[in-house]
Design a protein around this motif. Structure first.
Motif, short mmCIF file in Angstrom:
data_model
loop_
_atom_site.label_atom_id
_atom_site.label_comp_id
_atom_site.label_asym_id
_atom_site.label_seq_id
_atom_site.Cartn_x
_atom_site.Cartn_y
_atom_site.Cartn_z
N ALA A 1 44.78 40.37 46.24
CA ALA A 1 45.86 41.11 45.58
C ALA A 1 45.38 42.52 45.27
CB ALA A 1 46.32 40.41 44.30
N ASP A 2 46.26 43.50 45.47
CA ASP A 2 45.98 44.91 45.14
C ASP A 2 46.87 45.36 44.01
OD1 ASP A 2 43.99 45.47 47.04
OD2 ASP A 2 45.49 45.64 48.62
N GLY A 3 46.40 46.35 43.26
CA GLY A 3 47.22 46.94 42.22
C GLY A 3 47.49 46.03 41.04
N VAL A 4 46.61 45.09 40.76
CA VAL A 4 46.78 44.21 39.60
C VAL A 4 46.38 44.97 38.34
CG1 VAL A 4 46.13 42.01 38.57
CG2 VAL A 4 46.25 42.23 41.06
N GLN A 5 47.23 44.95 37.35
CA GLN A 5 46.93 45.64 36.10
C GLN A 5 45.67 45.05 35.46
OE1 GLN A 5 48.51 48.30 35.14
NE2 GLN A 5 50.12 48.18 36.69
N LYS A 6 44.90 45.90 34.78
CA LYS A 6 43.61 45.47 34.25
C LYS A 6 43.72 44.36 33.21
CE LYS A 6 43.54 49.24 30.85
NZ LYS A 6 42.79 50.42 30.37
N TRP A 7 44.88 44.23 32.57
CA TRP A 7 45.05 43.17 31.58
C TRP A 7 45.73 41.92 32.18
CZ3 TRP A 7 47.53 47.94 31.29
CH2 TRP A 7 48.85 47.95 31.71
N ALA A 8 46.11 41.99 33.47
CA ALA A 8 46.80 40.88 34.11
C ALA A 8 45.81 39.98 34.84
CB ALA A 8 47.86 41.40 35.07
N GLN B 1 39.07 48.58 40.29
CA GLN B 1 40.10 49.20 41.12
C GLN B 1 41.40 48.41 41.14
OE1 GLN B 1 36.78 48.94 42.36
NE2 GLN B 1 36.50 51.04 41.65
N GLY B 2 41.50 47.37 40.32
CA GLY B 2 42.72 46.58 40.29
C GLY B 2 42.87 45.65 41.48
N GLU B 3 41.77 45.25 42.09
CA GLU B 3 41.81 44.41 43.29
C GLU B 3 41.19 43.05 43.01
OE1 GLU B 3 40.33 44.44 47.98
OE2 GLU B 3 39.74 46.05 46.60
N ILE B 4 41.81 42.02 43.58
CA ILE B 4 41.28 40.67 43.53
C ILE B 4 41.02 40.22 44.97
CG2 ILE B 4 41.82 38.24 43.05
CD1 ILE B 4 43.37 39.14 40.63
N ALA B 5 39.80 39.81 45.26
CA ALA B 5 39.43 39.30 46.57
C ALA B 5 38.46 38.14 46.36
CB ALA B 5 38.80 40.39 47.43
N GLN B 6 38.98 36.94 46.41
CA GLN B 6 38.18 35.75 46.08
C GLN B 6 38.28 34.72 47.20
OE1 GLN B 6 36.32 35.33 43.18
NE2 GLN B 6 35.52 33.51 44.17
N GLN B 7 37.15 34.17 47.59
CA GLN B 7 37.10 33.08 48.55
C GLN B 7 36.88 31.76 47.80
OE1 GLN B 7 37.65 33.15 51.89
NE2 GLN B 7 38.11 35.33 51.69
#
Length: 235
Positions: free
Chosen positions: A152-159, A186-192
């Protein structure tokens, strides 16, 4: 004999006529109109400077990002005002009309630049929508492993993004896996995700979902930040 007097030189310059003043003012206004004629180029330059390339433009248009449309519309209106001002004759009344039209053009020009900054920030930053990628189910039923990625990109820092793996049908409600993923700076989530999978007897479907709790909804809900869902049928 007396020395003849030289004729005195005229020190005061002749004051400009009304026509000359109007012509000079009209020329300056025409210069402003020519500058406003490049409004779209200026807006595009602002977006490019902020990292909004063609890829993000298509993403913004696909997501119906209103700042992109509004900034373009304001720039077009500014250009129309500038062309209209150039066509007005530099008479006494014409200069007044030209000034008014150019003031309106400047307002739309500044609005287009300001809104372009907002649009570029939104498009380049993403919208926080999660996606599920590279789903794999390896091994026999007695020793299976489930692997997939969440991005996910652009995730708010508190979300955060909630990920769950649920067996279907299931007599006892509950998830085989559940986690909360937080974004980086950077507001990015990248999880395997790589987990052993032991579904209960009678399970025929493994449901995987990733959702943003701030925008809940069903998998088929038409929302900009709706959840991502996928199902695996097992035998």
């Amino acid at each position: 004999m007396g020395v003849p007097k030289e004729p005195s030189k005229q020190t005061d310059s002749t004051p400009p006529t009304i026509g000359e003043i109007q012509a000079t003012l009209g020329k300056r206004l025409d210069d402003v109109a020519k500058i406003l004629a490049g409004a779209l180029v200026a807006v595009a330059g602002i977006m490019t400077t902020l990292g909004l390339n063609s890829k993000f433009v298509f993403v913004a248009l696909n997501n119906r990002s209103w700042p992109i449309y509004v900034a373009s519309l304001c720039a077009i209106i500014s250009i129309v005002c500038s062309i209209t001002a150039l066509l007005i004759r530099p008479t006494a009344r014409g200069v007044l009309w030209e000034t008014g039209v150019l003031v309106l053009g400047v307002i739309f020009y500044m609005a287009s630049l300001s809104i372009a900054v907002v649009g570029a920030a939104q498009a380049a930053g993403g919208n926080g929508r999660p996606t599920i990628t590279d789903v794999r189910l390896d091994g026999p039923r007695s020793n299976m492993r489930l692997r997939f990625g969440v991005h996910a990109d652009g995730v708010q820092k508190w979300a955060h993004i909630e990920v769950s793996v649920t067996p279907l049908p299931s007599e006892k409600p509950g998830d085989l896996y559940w986690s909360v993923l937080r974004p980086d700076e950077q507001g990015e989530i990248a999880q395997q995700i790589d987990i052993p999978l032991s579904p209960p007897a009678g399970t025929s479907v493994i449901s995987i979902s990733a959702l943003n709790p701030d925008t809940p909804g069903e998998c088929l809900t038409k929302t900009q930040r709706g959840p991502a869902c996928t199902e695996l049928h097992i035998s």
